[in-house]
Structures are given as C-alpha cells and as structure tokens.
Design a protein around this motif. Structure first.
Motif, short mmCIF file in Angstrom:
data_model
loop_
_atom_site.label_atom_id
_atom_site.label_comp_id
_atom_site.label_asym_id
_atom_site.label_seq_id
_atom_site.Cartn_x
_atom_site.Cartn_y
_atom_site.Cartn_z
N ARG A 4 0.84 -1.19 0.00
CA ARG A 4 0.00 0.00 0.00
C ARG A 4 0.88 1.24 0.00
N HIS A 5 0.51 2.20 -0.84
CA HIS A 5 1.30 3.41 -1.01
C HIS A 5 0.44 4.62 -0.61
N ALA A 6 1.09 5.61 -0.01
CA ALA A 6 0.41 6.87 0.33
C ALA A 6 1.07 8.01 -0.44
N TRP A 7 0.27 8.81 -1.11
CA TRP A 7 0.78 10.01 -1.78
C TRP A 7 0.21 11.23 -1.06
N VAL A 8 1.11 12.12 -0.67
CA VAL A 8 0.73 13.29 0.12
C VAL A 8 0.62 14.50 -0.80
N ASP A 9 -0.54 15.14 -0.77
CA ASP A 9 -0.78 16.38 -1.50
C ASP A 9 -0.64 17.54 -0.52
N ALA A 10 0.51 18.20 -0.55
CA ALA A 10 0.77 19.34 0.34
C ALA A 10 0.79 20.64 -0.45
N SER A 11 0.03 20.69 -1.54
CA SER A 11 0.02 21.87 -2.40
C SER A 11 -0.63 23.07 -1.74
N ALA A 12 -1.33 22.86 -0.62
CA ALA A 12 -1.88 23.97 0.16
C ALA A 12 -1.14 24.12 1.48
N GLY A 13 -0.08 23.34 1.68
CA GLY A 13 0.70 23.40 2.92
C GLY A 13 0.61 22.11 3.70
N VAL A 14 1.41 22.02 4.76
CA VAL A 14 1.38 20.82 5.59
C VAL A 14 1.87 21.16 6.99
N ALA A 15 1.17 20.61 7.97
CA ALA A 15 1.58 20.67 9.37
C ALA A 15 1.35 19.28 9.95
N GLY A 16 1.95 19.02 11.10
CA GLY A 16 1.80 17.70 11.69
C GLY A 16 0.35 17.33 11.95
N ASP A 17 -0.43 18.28 12.50
CA ASP A 17 -1.82 17.97 12.80
C ASP A 17 -2.66 17.82 11.54
N MET A 18 -2.29 18.52 10.46
CA MET A 18 -3.02 18.39 9.21
C MET A 18 -2.80 17.01 8.59
N LEU A 19 -1.54 16.55 8.59
CA LEU A 19 -1.27 15.23 8.05
C LEU A 19 -1.91 14.15 8.91
N LEU A 20 -1.90 14.33 10.22
CA LEU A 20 -2.57 13.38 11.10
C LEU A 20 -4.07 13.37 10.83
N LEU A 53 -15.31 22.19 7.75
CA LEU A 53 -15.28 22.62 6.35
C LEU A 53 -14.15 23.62 6.17
N ARG A 54 -13.44 23.51 5.08
CA ARG A 54 -12.41 24.48 4.72
C ARG A 54 -12.66 24.91 3.28
N ALA A 55 -13.08 26.18 3.13
CA ALA A 55 -13.46 26.72 1.81
C ALA A 55 -14.49 25.80 1.14
N GLY A 56 -15.42 25.30 1.95
CA GLY A 56 -16.51 24.49 1.44
C GLY A 56 -16.20 23.01 1.29
N GLN A 57 -14.98 22.59 1.59
CA GLN A 57 -14.64 21.17 1.47
C GLN A 57 -14.56 20.55 2.87
N SER A 58 -15.11 19.33 2.99
CA SER A 58 -15.11 18.66 4.28
C SER A 58 -13.75 18.03 4.55
N ALA A 59 -13.39 18.00 5.83
CA ALA A 59 -12.10 17.45 6.24
C ALA A 59 -12.18 17.09 7.72
N THR A 60 -11.14 16.46 8.22
CA THR A 60 -11.03 16.14 9.64
C THR A 60 -9.99 17.03 10.28
N PRO A 227 -10.72 31.98 2.58
CA PRO A 227 -11.87 32.00 1.65
C PRO A 227 -11.50 31.63 0.23
N ASP A 228 -10.22 31.79 -0.16
CA ASP A 228 -9.84 31.59 -1.55
C ASP A 228 -9.26 30.21 -1.84
N ARG A 229 -8.98 29.41 -0.81
CA ARG A 229 -8.42 28.08 -1.05
C ARG A 229 -8.65 27.20 0.17
N PRO A 230 -8.93 25.91 -0.04
CA PRO A 230 -9.10 25.01 1.11
C PRO A 230 -7.78 24.79 1.83
N ASN A 231 -7.77 25.03 3.12
CA ASN A 231 -6.56 24.87 3.94
C ASN A 231 -6.47 23.41 4.38
#
Length: 412
Positions: A4-20, A53-60, A227-231
């Motif tokens: 199993r492979h994981a690909w990380v999309d950090a095009s909006a940034g990355v922090a430890g809690d965000m990746l978790l 929600l972040r810029a209208g997109q659901s996340a944890t 408001p301009d991009r999902p964080n």
C-alpha cells in the motif's frame, strides 16, 4: 509488506496535525493512535477529531489537548530515548526516529550546534511529539509501506516565533526543503517544521501523483479557513500500478539498494558494521571486494532496505564507515513468504526457516546460528549437528513440495 502506497498532496501546505487529520480521515483509528502517543508521553495529551469545512470542502481536524503543565524544551537525545523505550510497532518507531532525526539535523544547521544538543522548542513540545508519533502510528494502522509527496506550499511573509520575528518559510523549513520542490502558495506559514520533516523523512521520493489504484483518501484541516483556497493536506492511498502488475505476475515489493565504495576502513570493523546495519532494520547487508583507482583494494558496501528505513540506514552508513557518499537506487523484490518450524535435535530445539509458495514448501534450512550454539553446548562438531538438523527437518516433512505444516510462525 502489503504494497500500500500513500501520496501526500501538500500543495496547500502541511503541518503535523493536518497530516494526522488526513490519515484519521482516511480511516486510521483515533483510539489506537492515542494508544501509541500515550506510549511515548503517557497521560500528557488527548487527541480529539472533528469534522470541519475548509473553503466548502469537508475534512477532519485533529486537535491535541495538552493535559499537563510540563512543557520542557527537550533535546533530541531525550526524545530519542523516549521513543526508543516506548512500546511501539517497529516500523512506527523507525519512522518517528527518522522524522525527529531530520528535525534535529535541520535545527542544528540553523542554530550552529550539533544535533545531539538541539533544543527543539516548539517542535519538541508535547503537541508536536503527539503529531509525529500520531502520524507514524496512523501510517502503520493503515498498512502504508511506502510514501511519496508532491511539491509543498511553504507560504510567505513573516511570523513571530520563540526566536523573534522571522521570515517565511522559517529557517528550519528551508533546511528541510533541500532537494524538495516547494512553492510559496500564499501568505503566512503554510508548512511547519514538523509537517515538512514528516514529508521529507517519510517520503521515498518527490513526485506528482503516481499511477495509483486508489482504495482510500483523506483530508486533514488546518486551523485557519481561507476564503480563496481550502486549507487542507490530502492523502491518497492505494497500490502503485507497477507494483500491482508485479503482484499479478507473482508478487513483489519495492526496496531500495544503498551502496558505498570504501577503501580506507580498518577491515576488522566490517563485521560489526554489517551486524549494526542488520540490527538497524536492513533486509540484508553485504560486502563485495573491488579494485579502485590507483590499484587500491576496497569494498562495495551494499544495503538492502524497505524505503521507510533508508534515511536511518544511510545515516548509519555515514556514522559507521569512512565513506563520503552513499548512492541509492529503487528495485522491485520478489521474495518467497517464509516462516519458522521448530524441530528436535539431540534433546534441544533448532528452528528451521521454511520458504513456501501456494501452501507448499519450497525449501527448508536449519538456522545455522542455532546449530552452532547447540554444537558449542554439546561439544559435538558443527557439521554433525547440522546433518542431524537437516535429517530432523526431513523427518518432520519439511521437504520441497510438501504441504505447509500447522504451527508455522511467520517472519519477514
């Protein structure tokens, strides 16, 4: 290895809690992640997950609630001891140590000190320890064997830290970015040292989304809602297409081969070097005699490893040998499943390693170290004990083509 492979999309940034958050969103059980964190910092933090929600997109969003007033600035050696002594899965432990090791190297370069003496400040606080351990535990729970990541948005502008008002990306992130594709991506600090260290230490390569048979995904939210991009930091999970094809042809997993040519190491040191590499998680390690320039006799050291262990093993090669460079290449390895069966030899037990396929024995070999130890205890010649062990394995039905016996203990 599940492949199993994981690909990380950090095009909006990355922090430890965000990746978790992304890994929890993808299905990692938060209670089991909490258990791993408690093994390192017992009773110190509580992980709380919620949908946002972040810029209208659901996340944890995963928050780390600190339950103690004890927030010391910890040295790398202290954190290493905490992790080494904790009851963690070996792959989780290796990933945590690799991440904090990269952080220590980056902070040491920034502050002009040695990694051992680095005070981690923010990244050594309980919440960041929880993020690193939590991410590595979540990867294990999701059975992620390999990772890669795309370019990372690091931000721009200035922020205030324990070291005063500094530019973005902060110095530690700059150090960790060496060899990594980065973009500004917006204003503010979009990549934290913890987040960048996790991406750099755990990813085997920098790449755009690979050909992936996707079987899971998750999105982890940052604190702010732009408001301009999902964080968000996103993770896609699945099987790399090439690996899936290899599996269809009989199985295979991705490994890395590390090599170094060495012509000035005391040859008496080599056995210990190989032993420590194997103890450090190498799948195999060996030497090949070579002749270098000017007719110098030398050795090529080769280390076979799973990708998540490459950083730690490369560091070990630099520490244990006199080489000035280590090269790496990616390979696909097809390995027979194997396990152990104990046989009785002269009133003692000798384990026999059994390679098998499709429920049948392919080959069976007594473990030589056990044979040698038994010979030493009994005073018998090693060849005689080895012959008895081979005969015992044959009597037990451990011969090519035989059905696998019950009680086979799996190994890697």
């Amino acid at each position: 290895m599940s492949g199993r492979h994981a690909w990380v999309d950090a095009s909006a940034g990355v922090a430890g809690d965000m990746l978790l958050g992304a890994l929890v969103d993808a299905g990692a059980d938060l209670a089991q992640v909490q258990h791993a964190v408690d093994a390192v910092v017992p009773g110190a933090v509580r992980l709380v997950a919620r949908g946002v929600l972040r810029a209208g997109q659901s996340a944890t969003k995963v928050d780390v609630e600190v339950l103690t007033d004890d927030l010391p600035h910890r040295h790398w050696r202290e954190i290493r001891t905490m992790v080494t002594d904790a009851e963690l899965a070996e792959r989780t432990r290796a990933r945590v140590l690799a991440t904090f090791g990269r952080l220590a190297e980056a902070e040491a370069r920034v502050h002009g000190t040695s990694p051992e003496d680095v005070h981690f400040h923010e990244v050594g606080a309980l919440d960041s320890i929880a993020d690193v351990v939590g991410v590595c535990a979540a990867l294990e729970l999701l059975d992620v064997a390999t990772l890669s990541a795309g370019p990372v948005a690091v931000g721009s502008g200035r922020i205030r830290t324990a070291h005063g008002d500094i530019g973005v990306p902060v110095p530690a992130v700059v150090q960790l970015s060496t060899g990594k594709r980065v973009v500004a991506g917006g204003r503010g600090e979009l990549a934290t040292p913890t987040g960048m260290a996790l991406v750099v230490a755990l990813s085997e390569r920098d790449e755009d989304l690979p050909a992936l048979v996707v079987d899971g995904a998750g999105a982890g939210a940052g604190t702010k809602d732009f408001p301009d991009r999902p964080n968000l930091t996103r993770v896609l999970l699945g099987t790399v297409a090439a690996t899936a094809a290899s599996a269809a042809d009989g199985g295979g997993d991705r490994v890395t081969v590390l090599e170094a040519n060495v012509d000035d190491l005391d040859p008496r040191l080599w056995p210990g070097v190989l032993d420590r590499l194997l103890a450090g998680g190498a799948l195999d390690a060996w030497l090949v005699p070579i002749l270098m320039k000017k007719g110098r006799p030398a050795h090529t050291l080769t280390v076979l490893a799973h990708p998540h262990r490459v950083a730690a093993l490369r560091d070990l090669v630099f520490a244990e040998t006199s080489t000035l460079g280590v090269r790496a290449s990616a390979w696909t390895r097809t390995a027979l499943p194997r396990g152990w069966v104990d046989v009785a030899v002269g009133g003692a037990v000798v384990p026999v390693k059994v390679g098998h396929r499709d429920g049948r024995v392919v080959r069976a070999t007594p473990e030589f170290d056990a044979v040698e130890q038994l010979a030493g205890r009994t005073g018998r010649p090693v060849p005689d004990v080895l012959a008895d062990a081979v005969a015992a394995a044959t009597t037990a039905g451990l011969v090519p083509g035989a059905v696998l016996p019950d009680g086979l203990r799996p190994t890697v």
